[in-house]
Write a protein that holds these residues in place. Structure first.
Motif, short mmCIF file in Angstrom:
data_model
loop_
_atom_site.label_atom_id
_atom_site.label_comp_id
_atom_site.label_asym_id
_atom_site.label_seq_id
_atom_site.Cartn_x
_atom_site.Cartn_y
_atom_site.Cartn_z
N GLY A 1 0.79 -1.22 0.00
CA GLY A 1 0.00 0.00 0.00
C GLY A 1 0.82 1.27 0.00
N SER A 2 2.13 1.14 -0.06
CA SER A 2 2.98 2.33 -0.01
C SER A 2 3.09 3.00 -1.37
CB SER A 2 4.39 1.96 0.46
OG SER A 2 5.30 3.03 0.26
N GLU A 3 3.01 4.31 -1.35
CA GLU A 3 3.28 5.11 -2.54
C GLU A 3 4.34 6.17 -2.27
OE1 GLU A 3 -0.41 6.73 -3.90
OE2 GLU A 3 -1.22 4.78 -4.54
N LYS A 4 4.84 6.23 -1.01
CA LYS A 4 5.74 7.32 -0.64
C LYS A 4 6.91 6.83 0.22
CE LYS A 4 2.13 10.88 -0.91
NZ LYS A 4 1.45 12.00 -0.21
N ALA B 1 3.54 8.80 3.74
CA ALA B 1 2.09 8.82 3.99
C ALA B 1 1.78 8.19 5.34
CB ALA B 1 1.33 8.11 2.87
N PHE B 2 2.42 7.05 5.63
CA PHE B 2 2.21 6.41 6.93
C PHE B 2 2.70 7.34 8.06
CE2 PHE B 2 2.92 1.85 5.06
CZ PHE B 2 1.87 2.05 4.20
N GLN B 3 3.77 8.07 7.78
CA GLN B 3 4.39 8.93 8.78
C GLN B 3 3.54 10.15 9.12
OE1 GLN B 3 8.24 10.37 7.54
NE2 GLN B 3 8.40 11.86 9.18
N GLU C 1 0.37 11.25 7.25
CA GLU C 1 -1.00 11.39 6.77
C GLU C 1 -1.97 10.38 7.41
OE1 GLU C 1 -0.91 11.14 2.49
OE2 GLU C 1 0.94 12.32 2.39
N ARG C 2 -1.48 9.59 8.35
CA ARG C 2 -2.31 8.54 8.93
C ARG C 2 -2.59 8.78 10.42
NH1 ARG C 2 -1.95 3.66 5.94
NH2 ARG C 2 -3.39 2.83 7.52
N GLY C 3 -2.32 10.00 10.91
CA GLY C 3 -2.58 10.31 12.31
C GLY C 3 -1.50 9.80 13.24
N GLY C 4 -1.45 10.40 14.44
CA GLY C 4 -0.50 9.94 15.44
C GLY C 4 0.92 10.38 15.16
N GLN C 5 1.85 9.63 15.69
CA GLN C 5 3.27 9.97 15.63
C GLN C 5 3.93 9.38 14.39
OE1 GLN C 5 4.56 12.11 17.99
NE2 GLN C 5 2.41 12.26 18.58
N TRP C 6 5.23 9.65 14.25
CA TRP C 6 5.96 9.24 13.05
C TRP C 6 6.34 7.76 13.02
CZ3 TRP C 6 10.24 13.57 12.40
CH2 TRP C 6 9.60 14.78 12.11
N THR C 7 6.30 7.09 14.17
CA THR C 7 6.92 5.77 14.29
C THR C 7 6.41 4.78 13.25
OG1 THR C 7 7.28 6.13 16.65
CG2 THR C 7 7.33 3.85 15.87
N LYS C 8 5.11 4.79 12.96
CA LYS C 8 4.59 3.78 12.04
C LYS C 8 5.05 4.00 10.61
CE LYS C 8 0.02 5.99 11.62
NZ LYS C 8 -0.65 6.39 12.85
N GLY C 9 5.51 5.20 10.27
CA GLY C 9 6.08 5.43 8.95
C GLY C 9 7.55 5.13 8.87
N LYS C 10 8.13 4.76 10.01
CA LYS C 10 9.58 4.55 10.08
C LYS C 10 9.97 3.11 10.40
CE LYS C 10 11.03 8.96 9.80
NZ LYS C 10 12.17 9.45 8.99
N SER C 11 9.00 2.25 10.69
CA SER C 11 9.31 0.99 11.36
C SER C 11 9.08 -0.27 10.56
CB SER C 11 8.51 0.91 12.67
OG SER C 11 8.93 1.89 13.57
N HIS C 12 8.74 -0.14 9.28
CA HIS C 12 8.53 -1.35 8.49
C HIS C 12 9.79 -2.21 8.50
CE1 HIS C 12 7.78 -3.87 4.89
NE2 HIS C 12 6.52 -3.71 5.22
N ASP C 13 9.61 -3.52 8.38
CA ASP C 13 10.76 -4.42 8.27
C ASP C 13 11.71 -3.91 7.19
OD1 ASP C 13 9.47 -5.96 10.13
OD2 ASP C 13 8.99 -7.61 8.77
N GLY D 1 17.78 16.63 0.40
CA GLY D 1 17.82 15.80 -0.80
C GLY D 1 16.92 14.59 -0.74
N VAL D 2 16.02 14.54 0.25
CA VAL D 2 15.10 13.41 0.32
C VAL D 2 14.02 13.55 -0.75
CG1 VAL D 2 15.54 13.09 2.77
CG2 VAL D 2 13.63 14.52 2.05
N GLY D 3 13.37 12.44 -1.04
CA GLY D 3 12.34 12.45 -2.09
C GLY D 3 11.20 13.39 -1.78
N LEU D 4 10.83 13.49 -0.50
CA LEU D 4 9.74 14.37 -0.09
C LEU D 4 10.02 15.82 -0.46
CD1 LEU D 4 7.12 14.92 1.59
CD2 LEU D 4 8.61 15.07 3.60
N GLY D 5 11.29 16.21 -0.44
CA GLY D 5 11.65 17.59 -0.68
C GLY D 5 11.79 17.97 -2.14
#
Length: 277
Positions: A114-117, A157-159, A161-173, A243-247
């Motif tokens: 489900g990731s696009e970002k 997006a997980f970091q 746009e999904r509410g809460g803190q950043w951890t869930k956008g940073k912690s995938h295997d 230089g990250v993709g977000l920027g």
């Protein structure tokens, strides 16, 4: 360093000629008290050429085993903060990355379902060697074992746009490749003067230097120790340059099949192929 199959890594050392040497007869792992002053002193007196040579090709594992805490610092380079649309912080921005995200420096990295970002971030890792609680900035580096390369991969997006803190956008295997090796602090003349870079499919995306960190290593270790006790094997990922993709305009994110390479002066390089989870 640590080499071997996933969860079966054994401790090793790289000698001056670039040959792998077996440390398993001296320490069980590069972890815990081995990272403290006494443990590192025991390793420092070894003559690498007298250790058994490890021949052949081997997977390089994470350079530290049994990591207790994986603490990340956000927006720690002013120009990176601005490229994400934020102002540089007055105090360090702290978040956690799950230790299950840790992998070897050259392992495949999964694009989450489900990731696009999915994004990249070259960062310098600080490995704690001895217990630090309420330490001053002047004594902070006494508690550091050494340094390593980290790719702080992020799903934006997980970091954000999904509410809460950043951890869930940073912690995938696989979102925490560390290594290839732990460089002890005596090997680095000035930790706040190291060049760092990251390429995607051979194209330069990030170029930076640790001198432009808002909060330096000593400041970060002291600051964190006011809020939590840092223990041997804990890792601090100290922030990323611009230089990250977000920027990028428009933003650009990683896709399966792409290859990311990155490195920091004196600390080694990493290479990861993106695969779909």
């Amino acid at each position: 360093m640590r080499i071997g199959p996933v969860r079966q890594e054994r401790p090793a050392m790289l000698d001056g000629a670039g040959k792998l040497r077996d440390l398993s007869g001296y320490v069980e792992d590069i972890a815990g008290n081995v990272l403290g002053p006494a443990g590192l002193a025991k390793l420092a007196v070894l003559d690498p050429v007298q250790l058994p040579e490890i021949t052949g090709t081997h997977r390089i594992g994470p350079c530290v085993g049994s990591v207790g805490k994986f603490i990340c610092i956000g927006l720690n380079y002013a120009d990176h903060a601005r490229e994400t649309g934020k102002e540089p912080p007055d105090e360090p921005v702290i978040f956690a990355k799950a230790v299950s995200a840790i992998c070897g420096p050259n392992d495949d990295v999964e694009i989450p379902r489900g990731s696009e970002k999915t994004d990249w971030e070259v960062e310098m890792g600080v490995v704690i060697g001895s217990r630090a609680k309420y330490v001053s900035e002047a004594e902070a580096l006494d508690h550091v074992a050494g340094y390593c390369v980290i790719n702080d991969l992020s799903e934006r997006a997980f970091q954000s746009e999904r509410g809460g803190q950043w951890t869930k956008g940073k912690s995938h295997d696989t979102f925490g490749p560390i290594g290839p090796w732990l460089v002890t602090k005596d090997e680095i003349d000035d930790i706040q003067a190291l060049d760092m870079w990251l390429n995607v499919d051979g194209e330069r995306r990030q170029t930076g230097n640790t001198r432009t960190m808002i909060f330096g290593v000593a400041s970060l270790v002291s600051y964190l120790s006011q809020f939590m006790t840092l223990l041997p094997g804990d890792i601090i990922s100290s922030g990323t340059p611009p230089g990250v993709g977000l920027g990028m305009k428009p933003p650009v994110y990683l896709r399966a099949g792409q290859v990311v390479t990155l490195g920091i002066e004196g600390l080694g390089t990493q290479r990861q192929k993106m695969v779909q989870a």
